[in-house]
Design a protein around this motif. Structure first.
Motif, PDB file in Angstrom:
ATOM      1  N   ASN A  64       7.881   2.482  -0.499  1.00 62.59           N
ATOM      2  CA  ASN A  64       7.730   1.502   0.570  1.00 62.59           C
ATOM      3  C   ASN A  64       8.038   0.101   0.065  1.00 62.59           C
ATOM      4  OD1 ASN A  64       5.828  -0.511   2.293  1.00 62.59           O
ATOM      5  ND2 ASN A  64       6.454   1.237   3.529  1.00 62.59           N
ATOM      6  N   LEU A  65       8.639  -0.689   0.941  1.00 62.64           N
ATOM      7  CA  LEU A  65       8.875  -2.112   0.696  1.00 62.64           C
ATOM      8  C   LEU A  65       8.250  -2.883   1.849  1.00 62.64           C
ATOM      9  CD1 LEU A  65      12.689  -2.004  -0.220  1.00 62.64           C
ATOM     10  CD2 LEU A  65      10.770  -2.011  -1.827  1.00 62.64           C
ATOM     11  N   THR A  66       7.405  -3.847   1.523  1.00 60.03           N
ATOM     12  CA  THR A  66       6.810  -4.709   2.544  1.00 60.03           C
ATOM     13  C   THR A  66       7.327  -6.127   2.339  1.00 60.03           C
ATOM     14  OG1 THR A  66       4.801  -3.363   2.652  1.00 60.03           O
ATOM     15  CG2 THR A  66       4.684  -5.595   3.554  1.00 60.03           C
ATOM     16  N   PHE A  67       8.160  -6.576   3.256  1.00 56.65           N
ATOM     17  CA  PHE A  67       8.699  -7.934   3.211  1.00 56.65           C
ATOM     18  C   PHE A  67       7.770  -8.855   4.002  1.00 56.65           C
ATOM     19  CE2 PHE A  67      12.183  -4.918   2.938  1.00 56.65           C
ATOM     20  CZ  PHE A  67      12.898  -5.378   1.849  1.00 56.65           C
ATOM     21  N   TYR A  68       7.537 -10.056   3.494  1.00 55.60           N
ATOM     22  CA  TYR A  68       6.601 -10.948   4.175  1.00 55.60           C
ATOM     23  C   TYR A  68       6.944 -12.410   3.910  1.00 55.60           C
ATOM     24  CZ  TYR A  68       4.622 -10.607  -0.556  1.00 55.60           C
ATOM     25  OH  TYR A  68       4.469 -10.594  -1.916  1.00 55.60           O
ATOM     26  N   ASN A  69       6.430 -13.227   4.807  1.00 54.24           N
ATOM     27  CA  ASN A  69       6.430 -14.677   4.607  1.00 54.24           C
ATOM     28  C   ASN A  69       5.085 -15.215   5.097  1.00 54.24           C
ATOM     29  OD1 ASN A  69       8.497 -17.117   4.030  1.00 54.24           O
ATOM     30  ND2 ASN A  69       7.032 -17.721   5.600  1.00 54.24           N
ATOM     31  N   ASP A  70       4.329 -15.819   4.173  1.00 59.26           N
ATOM     32  CA  ASP A  70       3.018 -16.383   4.475  1.00 59.26           C
ATOM     33  C   ASP A  70       3.102 -17.907   4.406  1.00 59.26           C
ATOM     34  OD1 ASP A  70       2.155 -13.790   4.542  1.00 59.26           O
ATOM     35  OD2 ASP A  70       0.990 -13.881   2.689  1.00 59.26           O
TER      36      ASP A  70
ATOM     37  N   SER B 155       5.902  -0.465  -3.403  1.00 59.97           N
ATOM     38  CA  SER B 155       5.003   0.648  -3.716  1.00 59.97           C
ATOM     39  C   SER B 155       5.791   1.751  -4.398  1.00 59.97           C
ATOM     40  CB  SER B 155       4.360   1.196  -2.440  1.00 59.97           C
ATOM     41  OG  SER B 155       3.595   0.211  -1.781  1.00 59.97           O
ATOM     42  N   ALA B 156       5.302   2.187  -5.553  1.00 53.00           N
ATOM     43  CA  ALA B 156       5.962   3.258  -6.299  1.00 53.00           C
ATOM     44  C   ALA B 156       4.895   4.065  -7.019  1.00 53.00           C
ATOM     45  CB  ALA B 156       6.973   2.694  -7.289  1.00 53.00           C
ATOM     46  N   GLY B 157       4.403   5.111  -6.369  1.00 46.63           N
ATOM     47  CA  GLY B 157       3.332   5.889  -6.967  1.00 46.63           C
ATOM     48  C   GLY B 157       2.093   5.033  -7.137  1.00 46.63           C
TER      49      GLY B 157
ATOM     50  N   GLY C 139       1.024  -4.155 -10.973  1.00 47.30           N
ATOM     51  CA  GLY C 139      -0.283  -3.523 -11.110  1.00 47.30           C
ATOM     52  C   GLY C 139      -0.182  -2.024 -11.051  1.00 47.30           C
ATOM     53  N   TYR C 140      -0.879  -1.371 -11.982  1.00 46.05           N
ATOM     54  CA  TYR C 140      -1.017   0.080 -11.916  1.00 46.05           C
ATOM     55  C   TYR C 140      -2.437   0.389 -11.437  1.00 46.05           C
ATOM     56  CZ  TYR C 140      -1.501   4.962 -13.165  1.00 46.05           C
ATOM     57  OH  TYR C 140      -1.730   6.307 -13.112  1.00 46.05           O
ATOM     58  N   TYR C 141      -2.537   1.083 -10.312  1.00 39.30           N
ATOM     59  CA  TYR C 141      -3.834   1.342  -9.675  1.00 39.30           C
ATOM     60  C   TYR C 141      -4.151   2.839  -9.795  1.00 39.30           C
ATOM     61  CZ  TYR C 141      -3.181  -3.311  -7.763  1.00 39.30           C
ATOM     62  OH  TYR C 141      -3.001  -4.672  -7.635  1.00 39.30           O
ATOM     63  N   PHE C 142      -5.361   3.134 -10.204  1.00 39.50           N
ATOM     64  CA  PHE C 142      -5.750   4.523 -10.428  1.00 39.50           C
ATOM     65  C   PHE C 142      -7.126   4.803  -9.841  1.00 39.50           C
ATOM     66  CE2 PHE C 142      -6.899   1.953 -14.076  1.00 39.50           C
ATOM     67  CZ  PHE C 142      -8.232   2.291 -14.305  1.00 39.50           C
TER      68      PHE C 142
END
Length: 447
Positions: A375-381, A405-407, A444-447
């Motif tokens: 997934n790719l989330t494009f944004y402008n804040d 997002s990659a795994g 970040g690697y999230y587990f």
């Protein structure tokens, strides 16, 4: 069976030479008597054989009947053991307390930092964090602890209870209900609300939450900030995850100086209400308002009051998300000052005692199949802070980015353009007129 055995025996005797060698003399009484005796013996042997056969058959039948229950008992015990093992596996897969976390690092390039710019940016360690969450009985537990290079902090730590399907109570270091949640932003840098303590803030107190399909309600009371207020035992008031007021800024002090006069939040209340709509499978919206108020205390006496309010909304259409918020806060202090000192990330800054903040964000989520990337989330804040008491120049920040997002990997690519914004070369109370640019990659690697 009996007749057959007797017939065979008689035939055997009639043809045996030893018994009938002198067939001509069979008419004699003596030989006839002998023959009768042999027949009786043979009959007795047949009876004995029949009894032995019957005994063997009974023994075999008893053995079969005895083995069947034993097999049933054995199979039943095995089934029970398998069931217990399945339950153990299920419990292992759904442990009462789940442990997770993250490891993060980041690359930074800044156009306002000449040495950093000349060497092409830096790649540094960001943090390690551990998360705990789950239920033991009816009690809910949630906690997170973070280690940075320069500090380690509690992000949150609370216990909760579900009073009903809709109502939940939380007690401990819990999130202050205010504005768009969980965040009023899409990027790694949050919105400018975060840097004045009005986004993703956690304090010590109690909270009640109501959730149903149409409404969200929160009411909370906080005794102090997460470090215990002005008289807390923390050696450094700036060692915390989220920004909180820690002191009063005087005219002869620098914007980043440590506080000489302590002042911290105490006995604060927060209310939040949101109306939600789900129009169809791809369209939904929510709109709400938040308010909070409380005292400022120096560890001995109250030295002022504070309040804040916000109106906020969110609209989703298919893969698009639109988010907006208007916020205003006000510190009414008893003594003359030039601002409020806030602390976080081992760093002190100064915010105006009063200001209005605007934020407008847009995001687009794109599912992909690029190897591990899903997934790719494009944004402008965009954030703007204006009407700053005692300060004339606005604070602004625009973050153009994409989250990948990659795994277990989640990576922010952020291009930040800002003026008078912390961590982008400025202060919330700065009077700069030029903008700065920072390019940031947080992995970040999230587990």
């Amino acid at each position: 069976m009996k007749l057959k055995l007797l017939t065979v025996a008689i035939a055997t005797m009639l043809t045996a030479p030893s018994a009938f060698a002198q067939s001509a003399e069979l008419t004699s009484a003596e030989e006839l008597q002998q023959l009768l005796e042999q027949i009786e013996q043979l009959k007795q042997r047949v009876v004995d054989l029949e009894q032995r056969v019957a005994a063997q058959q009974q023994e075999q039948q008893t053995s079969v009947e005895d083995v069947a229950p034993r097999r049933q008992v054995k199979n039943s015990a095995l089934a029970a053991r398998v069931e217990r093992l399945e339950e153990d596996v299920q419990e292992a897969q759904n442990a009462p307390i789940r442990v997770g976390g993250a490891v993060r690092a980041q690359y930074v390039w800044e156009d306002y930092n000449d040495p950093l710019k000349d060497r092409g940016g830096d790649f540094d360690f960001d943090l390690v964090r551990i998360d705990f969450g789950g239920e033991i009985g009816d009690v809910i537990l949630s906690a997170q602890y973070r280690w940075f290079q320069y500090m380690d902090v509690v992000h949150h730590a609370w216990v909760g209870y579900n009073f009903s399907e809709n109502w939940q109570g939380q007690l401990g270091v819990t999130k202050v209900p205010f504005g768009n949640t969980p965040y009023n932003s899409n990027s790694y840098f949050f919105s400018s609300n975060f840097y004045v303590g009005l986004e993703d803030d956690h304090d010590i107190g109690a909270k009640m939450r109501y959730r149903d399909a149409d409404w969200d309600f929160d009411v909370a009371f906080f005794k102090s900030d997460e470090l215990g207020g002005a008289d807390g035992l923390a050696t450094n008031k700036s060692d915390r995850y989220a920004y909180d007021a820690v002191g009063i800024r005087f005219a002869d002090e620098g914007l980043y100086a440590e506080p000489n006069a302590l002042a911290a939040e105490t006995n604060s209340w927060a209310l939040r209400g949101v109306r939600k709509w789900s129009f169809d499978d791809i369209r939904s919206a929510e709109f709400g308002a938040s308010v909070q108020w409380g005292d400022m205390n120096d560890g001995v006496d109250n030295v002022g009051e504070r309040n804040a309010w916000a109106v906020h909304g969110l609209y989703t259409y298919d893969r698009w998300t639109f988010m907006g918020q208007v916020t205003q806060y006000d510190y009414d202090m008893d003594m003359a000052n030039t601002g409020i000192i806030v602390g976080a990330y081992n760093y002190f800054d100064t915010i105006p005692t009063k200001a209005t903040l605007y934020s407008a964000n847009i995001a687009y989520s794109l599912p992909v199949k690029w190897g591990p990337v899903t997934n790719l989330t494009f944004y402008n804040d965009f954030s703007l802070m204006t009407d700053k008491r005692f300060y004339s120049e606005d604070t602004l920040m625009n973050v153009l980015g994409v989250a990948v997002s990659a795994g277990g990997l989640y990576t922010y690519f952020d291009l930040v353009t800002a003026r008078n914004q912390p961590f982008v070369g400025g202060s919330m109370s700065g009077n700069a007129t030029d903008t700065n640019t920072r390019f940031n990659i947080n992995i970040g690697y999230y587990f």
